[in-house]
Design a protein around this motif. Structure first.
Motif, PDB file in Angstrom:
ATOM      1  N   HIS A   1      25.230  20.214  49.220  1.00 37.49           N
ATOM      2  CA  HIS A   1      23.548  21.062  49.070  1.00 37.49           C
ATOM      3  C   HIS A   1      23.976  21.119  50.542  1.00 37.49           C
ATOM      4  N   ASP A   2      24.266  20.630  51.741  1.00 32.81           N
ATOM      5  CA  ASP A   2      24.217  20.944  52.602  1.00 32.81           C
ATOM      6  C   ASP A   2      24.441  21.859  53.477  1.00 32.81           C
ATOM      7  N   TYR A   3      24.966  22.703  52.667  1.00 31.72           N
ATOM      8  CA  TYR A   3      25.600  24.013  53.532  1.00 31.72           C
ATOM      9  C   TYR A   3      24.979  25.271  53.868  1.00 31.72           C
ATOM     10  N   TYR A   4      25.717  25.678  55.326  1.00 34.47           N
ATOM     11  CA  TYR A   4      24.585  26.919  56.202  1.00 34.47           C
ATOM     12  C   TYR A   4      24.887  28.381  55.726  1.00 34.47           C
ATOM     13  N   VAL A   5      24.019  29.170  55.928  1.00 32.91           N
ATOM     14  CA  VAL A   5      23.776  29.965  56.188  1.00 32.91           C
ATOM     15  C   VAL A   5      23.779  31.005  57.348  1.00 32.91           C
ATOM     16  N   ILE A   6      25.017  32.382  57.279  1.00 31.66           N
ATOM     17  CA  ILE A   6      25.230  33.163  58.458  1.00 31.66           C
ATOM     18  C   ILE A   6      24.739  34.412  58.178  1.00 31.66           C
ATOM     19  N   LYS A   7      23.559  34.629  58.965  1.00 37.21           N
ATOM     20  CA  LYS A   7      22.351  36.425  58.428  1.00 37.21           C
ATOM     21  C   LYS A   7      23.306  37.227  59.802  1.00 37.21           C
ATOM     22  N   GLY A   8      23.740  38.250  60.027  1.00 33.29           N
ATOM     23  CA  GLY A   8      24.231  38.887  60.305  1.00 33.29           C
ATOM     24  C   GLY A   8      23.721  40.228  60.743  1.00 33.29           C
ATOM     25  N   ASP A   9      23.633  40.711  62.221  1.00 30.68           N
ATOM     26  CA  ASP A   9      22.921  42.173  61.948  1.00 30.68           C
ATOM     27  C   ASP A   9      23.378  42.878  63.136  1.00 30.68           C
ATOM     28  N   ILE A  10      24.186  43.976  62.425  1.00 31.78           N
ATOM     29  CA  ILE A  10      24.933  44.619  64.038  1.00 31.78           C
ATOM     30  C   ILE A  10      24.087  45.595  64.588  1.00 31.78           C
ATOM     31  N   HIS A  11      23.862  45.466  65.698  1.00 32.77           N
ATOM     32  CA  HIS A  11      23.234  46.010  67.299  1.00 32.77           C
ATOM     33  C   HIS A  11      23.206  47.231  67.002  1.00 32.77           C
TER      34      HIS A  11
ATOM     35  N   LYS B   1      20.561  39.906  68.318  1.00 36.01           N
ATOM     36  CA  LYS B   1      19.918  38.986  68.147  1.00 36.01           C
ATOM     37  C   LYS B   1      19.612  38.458  67.824  1.00 36.01           C
ATOM     38  N   LYS B   2      19.431  39.303  66.065  1.00 38.04           N
ATOM     39  CA  LYS B   2      18.636  38.427  65.249  1.00 38.04           C
ATOM     40  C   LYS B   2      19.514  37.011  64.134  1.00 38.04           C
ATOM     41  N   THR B   3      21.019  38.109  64.624  1.00 38.56           N
ATOM     42  CA  THR B   3      21.792  37.143  63.535  1.00 38.56           C
ATOM     43  C   THR B   3      21.963  35.363  64.500  1.00 38.56           C
ATOM     44  N   ASN B   4      22.490  34.910  63.655  1.00 39.80           N
ATOM     45  CA  ASN B   4      21.778  33.786  63.671  1.00 39.80           C
ATOM     46  C   ASN B   4      23.008  32.676  62.272  1.00 39.80           C
ATOM     47  N   TYR B   5      22.878  31.737  62.337  1.00 45.68           N
ATOM     48  CA  TYR B   5      23.336  30.547  61.121  1.00 45.68           C
ATOM     49  C   TYR B   5      22.027  29.712  61.407  1.00 45.68           C
ATOM     50  N   TYR B   6      21.669  28.862  59.887  1.00 45.88           N
ATOM     51  CA  TYR B   6      21.728  27.479  60.270  1.00 45.88           C
ATOM     52  C   TYR B   6      21.863  27.253  58.733  1.00 45.88           C
ATOM     53  N   PRO B   7      21.046  26.098  58.468  1.00 43.07           N
ATOM     54  CA  PRO B   7      20.483  24.973  56.731  1.00 43.07           C
ATOM     55  C   PRO B   7      20.508  26.003  55.641  1.00 43.07           C
ATOM     56  N   ASN B   8      20.950  25.846  54.452  1.00 48.65           N
ATOM     57  CA  ASN B   8      20.009  27.104  53.041  1.00 48.65           C
ATOM     58  C   ASN B   8      18.569  26.456  52.930  1.00 48.65           C
ATOM     59  N   LYS B   9      18.105  25.543  53.716  1.00 48.55           N
ATOM     60  CA  LYS B   9      17.139  24.872  52.596  1.00 48.55           C
ATOM     61  C   LYS B   9      15.700  26.117  53.310  1.00 48.55           C
TER      62      LYS B   9
ATOM     63  N   GLN C   1      23.284  35.205  45.040  1.00 48.87           N
ATOM     64  CA  GLN C   1      21.896  34.584  44.661  1.00 48.87           C
ATOM     65  C   GLN C   1      23.017  33.339  43.511  1.00 48.87           C
ATOM     66  N   LYS C   2      24.259  33.696  43.214  1.00 45.85           N
ATOM     67  CA  LYS C   2      24.977  33.761  42.276  1.00 45.85           C
ATOM     68  C   LYS C   2      26.116  32.471  42.908  1.00 45.85           C
ATOM     69  N   TYR C   3      26.171  33.527  44.276  1.00 46.73           N
ATOM     70  CA  TYR C   3      27.514  32.437  45.615  1.00 46.73           C
ATOM     71  C   TYR C   3      26.981  30.928  46.059  1.00 46.73           C
ATOM     72  N   MET C   4      24.944  31.630  46.127  1.00 46.90           N
ATOM     73  CA  MET C   4      24.345  30.705  46.776  1.00 46.90           C
ATOM     74  C   MET C   4      24.268  29.187  45.620  1.00 46.90           C
ATOM     75  N   ARG C   5      24.019  29.595  44.202  1.00 43.77           N
ATOM     76  CA  ARG C   5      24.186  28.123  43.150  1.00 43.77           C
ATOM     77  C   ARG C   5      26.237  27.981  43.265  1.00 43.77           C
ATOM     78  N   LEU C   6      26.592  28.465  43.462  1.00 40.54           N
ATOM     79  CA  LEU C   6      27.966  28.523  43.370  1.00 40.54           C
ATOM     80  C   LEU C   6      27.807  26.739  44.435  1.00 40.54           C
ATOM     81  N   ILE C   7      28.749  27.172  46.045  1.00 39.42           N
ATOM     82  CA  ILE C   7      28.616  26.253  47.021  1.00 39.42           C
ATOM     83  C   ILE C   7      27.344  25.632  47.141  1.00 39.42           C
ATOM     84  N   TYR C   8      26.880  25.358  46.679  1.00 43.92           N
ATOM     85  CA  TYR C   8      25.584  24.256  46.243  1.00 43.92           C
ATOM     86  C   TYR C   8      25.430  23.460  45.212  1.00 43.92           C
ATOM     87  N   LYS C   9      26.797  23.594  43.788  1.00 39.47           N
ATOM     88  CA  LYS C   9      27.225  23.121  43.446  1.00 39.47           C
ATOM     89  C   LYS C   9      28.074  22.195  44.131  1.00 39.47           C
ATOM     90  N   ASN C  10      28.988  22.235  45.404  1.00 37.36           N
ATOM     91  CA  ASN C  10      29.488  20.850  45.864  1.00 37.36           C
ATOM     92  C   ASN C  10      29.423  20.964  46.773  1.00 37.36           C
TER      93      ASN C  10
END
Length: 309
Positions: free
Chosen positions: A96-106, A214-222, A85-94
């Protein structure tokens, strides 16, 4: 019952090199998903705890980057979500449209290449007796380490430390958090996310023989970040839908058992304490009040009236 003699016998087995890992007891769990667990006899679990705490932790703890949190003292899942959450706030300051990569190993534990793990351990550990003992624990398996082993948790961190170093120093990723085989990366754009994810897939496959699921993906932070049992946003934390569905079933089960005079009060209170402890770290006051009202309506809250709020 015969602690001193058992410890003495175990000590001499380790000293003269005659210690051999016992036979596994295998069983299946179904929460949060189906997994095959392999459990060793009590004596072997003592040996594994001794190895981890006396040898592996002192040696590897300084090598782990600060962005990995599973099975490491003074870190854990709460520290992981607060760091994220700290990182989310830091990147949001600069941005607002940052992306999230959510990864999970099979099938992470089942997919660990024991040969590669051995190479990592051999390169790091110079003590031949310790290495022989670790070889004994790893056994003849070519692929996969038992989920139930105490050493497996730490072997997993050692195995993925190479990945952590690649993320931090080769890709120069600033906003990265890993909890066991789940990881989150925050980047500035969709193109960055796509490029980084392709590099990660290639690195894991070529260096660790792992694949992302297969759940690994990237998407907008909203849409928030589903991580460590919570849905994370820049300024608040929500409970996952799966948690709420499971809690509803649990309360209905308590109600049914209570009506049949078969409710184990001690188990219910222990279960409630764990549920409450999970809920209190989320912004869930209104939901918590609804749960209390349900317990009152079902005549269950009386068992919890002495609990400190």
């Amino acid at each position: 019952m015969d602690l001193e003699s058992n410890i003495s016998n175990l000590y001499h087995k380790l000293l003269n090199g005659t210690y051999i890992v016992g036979l596994y007891h295998t069983f299946t769990i179904y929460e949060p998903k189906e997994r095959i667990i392999k459990s060793l006899p009590y004596e072997d679990r003592i040996v594994q705890q001794w190895i981890v705490h006396e040898f592996l932790i002192p040696y590897y703890y300084p090598r782990f980057i600060s962005n990995t949190f599973a099975c490491i003292d003074n870190r854990g899942n709460l520290n992981a979500i607060y760091k994220l959450q700290k990182y989310m706030r830091l990147i949001y300051k600069n941005n607002h449209d940052y992306y999230v990569i959510k990864g999970d190993i099979h099938k992470f534990f089942d997919s660990i290449d024991v040969g590669i793990l051995r190479e990592i351990l051999i390169n790091d550990i110079r003590d031949k007796k310790l290495m022989l003992l670790l070889d004994n624990i790893l056994g003849d398996s070519i692929k996969g380490i038992p989920i139930g082993n105490y050493t497996s948790q730490y072997f997993a961190n050692i195995y993925l430390n190479k990945f952590d170093v690649y993320i931090k120093y080769n890709l120069c990723i600033k906003y990265y958090v890993r909890y066991m085989d789940d990881f989150i990366i925050l980047v500035n754009s969709k193109n960055d996310a796509k490029d980084i994810l392709n590099r990660i897939r290639l690195f894991l496959n070529e260096n660790l023989k792992l694949e992302l699921n297969k759940k690994t993906n990237y998407y907008p932070n909203k849409y928030g970040v589903n991580f460590c049992g919570y849905i994370m946003f820049n300024n608040y934390i929500l409970l996952r839908k799966r948690f709420k569905v499971k809690l509803k079933k649990t309360i209905n089960k308590w109600r049914f058992l209570n009506n049949c005079n078969k409710l184990d009060i001690k188990k219910m209170v222990m279960s409630y304490n764990a549920i409450y402890d999970h809920m209190r770290y989320a912004n869930s006051y209104n939901y918590y009040c609804c749960i209390i009202n349900k317990l009152i309506n079902f005549n269950l809250y009386k068992y919890l009236e002495n609990k400190d709020e």
